[in-house]
Design a protein around this motif. Structure first.
Motif, mmCIF file in Angstrom:
data_model
loop_
_atom_site.group_PDB
_atom_site.id
_atom_site.type_symbol
_atom_site.label_atom_id
_atom_site.label_comp_id
_atom_site.label_asym_id
_atom_site.label_seq_id
_atom_site.Cartn_x
_atom_site.Cartn_y
_atom_site.Cartn_z
ATOM 1 N N LYS A 41 0.825 -1.201 0.000
ATOM 2 C CA LYS A 41 0.000 0.000 0.000
ATOM 3 C C LYS A 41 0.864 1.258 0.000
ATOM 4 C CE LYS A 41 -3.665 2.435 2.389
ATOM 5 N NZ LYS A 41 -4.610 2.458 3.490
ATOM 6 N N SER A 42 2.002 1.218 0.698
ATOM 7 C CA SER A 42 2.889 2.384 0.762
ATOM 8 C C SER A 42 3.686 2.590 -0.526
ATOM 9 C CB SER A 42 3.857 2.264 1.941
ATOM 10 O OG SER A 42 4.797 1.230 1.698
ATOM 11 N N GLY A 43 3.621 1.607 -1.444
ATOM 12 C CA GLY A 43 4.312 1.733 -2.726
ATOM 13 C C GLY A 43 5.620 0.973 -2.819
ATOM 14 N N LYS A 44 6.068 0.372 -1.723
ATOM 15 C CA LYS A 44 7.315 -0.378 -1.753
ATOM 16 C C LYS A 44 7.114 -1.714 -2.457
ATOM 17 C CE LYS A 44 11.279 -1.570 0.995
ATOM 18 N NZ LYS A 44 11.901 -1.736 2.271
ATOM 19 N N ILE A 45 8.148 -2.186 -3.136
ATOM 20 C CA ILE A 45 8.081 -3.450 -3.872
ATOM 21 C C ILE A 45 8.813 -4.540 -3.098
ATOM 22 C CG2 ILE A 45 8.803 -4.652 -5.985
ATOM 23 C CD1 ILE A 45 8.360 -1.990 -7.453
ATOM 24 N N TYR A 46 8.171 -5.687 -3.009
ATOM 25 C CA TYR A 46 8.745 -6.867 -2.355
ATOM 26 C C TYR A 46 8.709 -8.025 -3.333
ATOM 27 C CZ TYR A 46 8.221 -4.143 1.858
ATOM 28 O OH TYR A 46 8.325 -3.147 2.799
ATOM 29 N N THR A 47 9.708 -8.892 -3.253
ATOM 30 C CA THR A 47 9.801 -10.032 -4.155
ATOM 31 C C THR A 47 9.801 -11.336 -3.374
ATOM 32 O OG1 THR A 47 12.204 -9.900 -4.131
ATOM 33 C CG2 THR A 47 11.067 -8.760 -5.931
ATOM 34 N N GLY A 48 9.536 -12.407 -4.109
ATOM 35 C CA GLY A 48 9.593 -13.735 -3.518
ATOM 36 C C GLY A 48 9.779 -14.769 -4.608
ATOM 37 N N TYR A 49 10.201 -15.950 -4.218
ATOM 38 C CA TYR A 49 10.292 -17.082 -5.136
ATOM 39 C C TYR A 49 9.810 -18.314 -4.408
ATOM 40 C CZ TYR A 49 14.709 -17.732 -2.632
ATOM 41 O OH TYR A 49 15.657 -17.869 -1.656
ATOM 42 N N CYS A 50 9.345 -19.288 -5.164
ATOM 43 C CA CYS A 50 8.766 -20.469 -4.541
ATOM 44 C C CYS A 50 9.844 -21.386 -3.960
ATOM 45 C CB CYS A 50 7.912 -21.235 -5.528
ATOM 46 S SG CYS A 50 8.873 -22.064 -6.785
ATOM 47 N N VAL A 51 9.422 -22.120 -2.957
ATOM 48 C CA VAL A 51 10.245 -23.155 -2.340
ATOM 49 C C VAL A 51 9.370 -24.403 -2.304
ATOM 50 C CG1 VAL A 51 11.474 -23.889 -0.266
ATOM 51 C CG2 VAL A 51 11.442 -21.460 -0.901
ATOM 52 N N GLU A 52 9.789 -25.441 -3.022
ATOM 53 C CA GLU A 52 9.020 -26.673 -3.069
ATOM 54 C C GLU A 52 9.835 -27.807 -2.466
ATOM 55 O OE1 GLU A 52 8.006 -27.176 -7.168
ATOM 56 O OE2 GLU A 52 6.615 -25.489 -7.136
ATOM 57 N N ALA A 53 9.166 -28.631 -1.656
ATOM 58 C CA ALA A 53 9.846 -29.737 -0.999
ATOM 59 C C ALA A 53 9.079 -31.037 -1.238
ATOM 60 C CB ALA A 53 9.955 -29.470 0.496
ATOM 61 N N LEU A 54 9.785 -32.133 -1.203
ATOM 62 C CA LEU A 54 9.141 -33.421 -1.425
ATOM 63 C C LEU A 54 8.070 -33.717 -0.381
ATOM 64 C CD1 LEU A 54 12.103 -35.719 -2.523
ATOM 65 C CD2 LEU A 54 10.365 -34.639 -3.938
ATOM 66 N N SER A 55 8.239 -33.214 0.820
ATOM 67 C CA SER A 55 7.263 -33.497 1.868
ATOM 68 C C SER A 55 5.963 -32.733 1.672
ATOM 69 C CB SER A 55 7.839 -33.161 3.247
ATOM 70 O OG SER A 55 8.003 -31.762 3.368
ATOM 71 N N GLY A 56 5.980 -31.681 0.887
ATOM 72 C CA GLY A 56 4.762 -30.913 0.639
ATOM 73 C C GLY A 56 4.466 -29.874 1.700
ATOM 74 N N VAL A 57 4.585 -30.225 2.959
ATOM 75 C CA VAL A 57 4.248 -29.267 4.016
ATOM 76 C C VAL A 57 5.241 -28.117 4.098
ATOM 77 C CG1 VAL A 57 2.966 -30.940 5.400
ATOM 78 C CG2 VAL A 57 5.404 -30.608 5.813
ATOM 79 N N LEU A 58 6.385 -28.253 3.486
ATOM 80 C CA LEU A 58 7.375 -27.176 3.487
ATOM 81 C C LEU A 58 7.199 -26.222 2.314
ATOM 82 C CD1 LEU A 58 10.595 -29.160 4.478
ATOM 83 C CD2 LEU A 58 9.071 -27.848 5.950
ATOM 84 N N ASN A 59 6.294 -26.521 1.405
ATOM 85 C CA ASN A 59 6.122 -25.695 0.210
ATOM 86 C C ASN A 59 5.665 -24.279 0.561
ATOM 87 O OD1 ASN A 59 6.687 -28.028 -1.143
ATOM 88 N ND2 ASN A 59 4.695 -28.228 -2.109
ATOM 89 N N LEU A 60 6.273 -23.318 -0.111
ATOM 90 C CA LEU A 60 5.855 -21.918 -0.014
ATOM 91 C C LEU A 60 5.836 -21.350 -1.415
ATOM 92 C CD1 LEU A 60 7.796 -20.483 3.044
ATOM 93 C CD2 LEU A 60 5.322 -20.632 2.777
ATOM 94 N N CYS A 61 4.704 -20.786 -1.794
ATOM 95 C CA CYS A 61 4.598 -20.149 -3.106
ATOM 96 C C CYS A 61 5.323 -18.812 -3.082
ATOM 97 C CB CYS A 61 3.133 -19.927 -3.467
ATOM 98 S SG CYS A 61 2.182 -21.440 -3.638
ATOM 99 N N ALA A 62 5.717 -18.357 -4.244
ATOM 100 C CA ALA A 62 6.408 -17.074 -4.374
ATOM 101 C C ALA A 62 5.570 -15.931 -3.809
ATOM 102 C CB ALA A 62 6.729 -16.815 -5.844
#
Length: 141
Positions: free
Chosen positions: A36-57
């Motif tokens: 909302k303040s205009g700042k830009i943030y980035t991310g990338y996905c982390v995928e794991a075989l267990s599934g529960v560790l997965n985080l989308c970008a």
């Protein structure tokens, strides 16, 4: 350069699919969001075989924003693999949609890029018109 090109350029360098080890794979989806303040943030996905560790970008970028600034409201979001979204691409998964709504219900107004060349967007509210959380009443202390 418009804001969408700026978001794309911020996220693009993070696209480099990488096997961290036999269990974890990263960087095959990237994201940039504008708070909302205009700042830009980035991310990338982390995928794991267990599934529960997965985080989308998208959730990684959301967490970066919250950790850095305490902000919870997002104006714009672009997510993609090796090229900008086109057609109906770049859509956040259900878990990401839910996370954005739970962090701040105003995120229903955030614009999500679906076709970069056409600058076509959709709002999170359009993707989740009957979100269950609007019926939840906050507990009083």
């Amino acid at each position: 350069m418009d804001i969408w090109e700026e978001l794309y350029r911020e996220a693009k360098p993070y696209y480099h699919p990488t096997a961290v080890n036999d269990f974890i794979y990263t960087h095959n989806v990237v994201c940039a969001l504008q708070s909302k303040s205009g700042k830009i943030y980035t991310g990338y996905c982390v995928e794991a075989l267990s599934g529960v560790l997965n985080l989308c970008a998208e959730r990684v970028a959301l967490l970066q924003m919250y950790m850095d600034s305490g902000e919870t409201e997002v104006q714009r979001l672009i997510a993609f693999r090796d090229t900008p979204p086109e057609g109906n691409g770049g859509m956040p998964c259900g878990a990401c949609r839910e996370a954005f709504m739970q962090y701040n219900q105003a995120n229903k107004n955030m614009q999500i890029m679906v076709d970069y060349a056409k600058r076509e967007t959709v709002t999170l509210g359009e993707l989740m018109p009957h979100w269950w959380g609007t019926s939840v009443k906050p507990e009083s202390d």
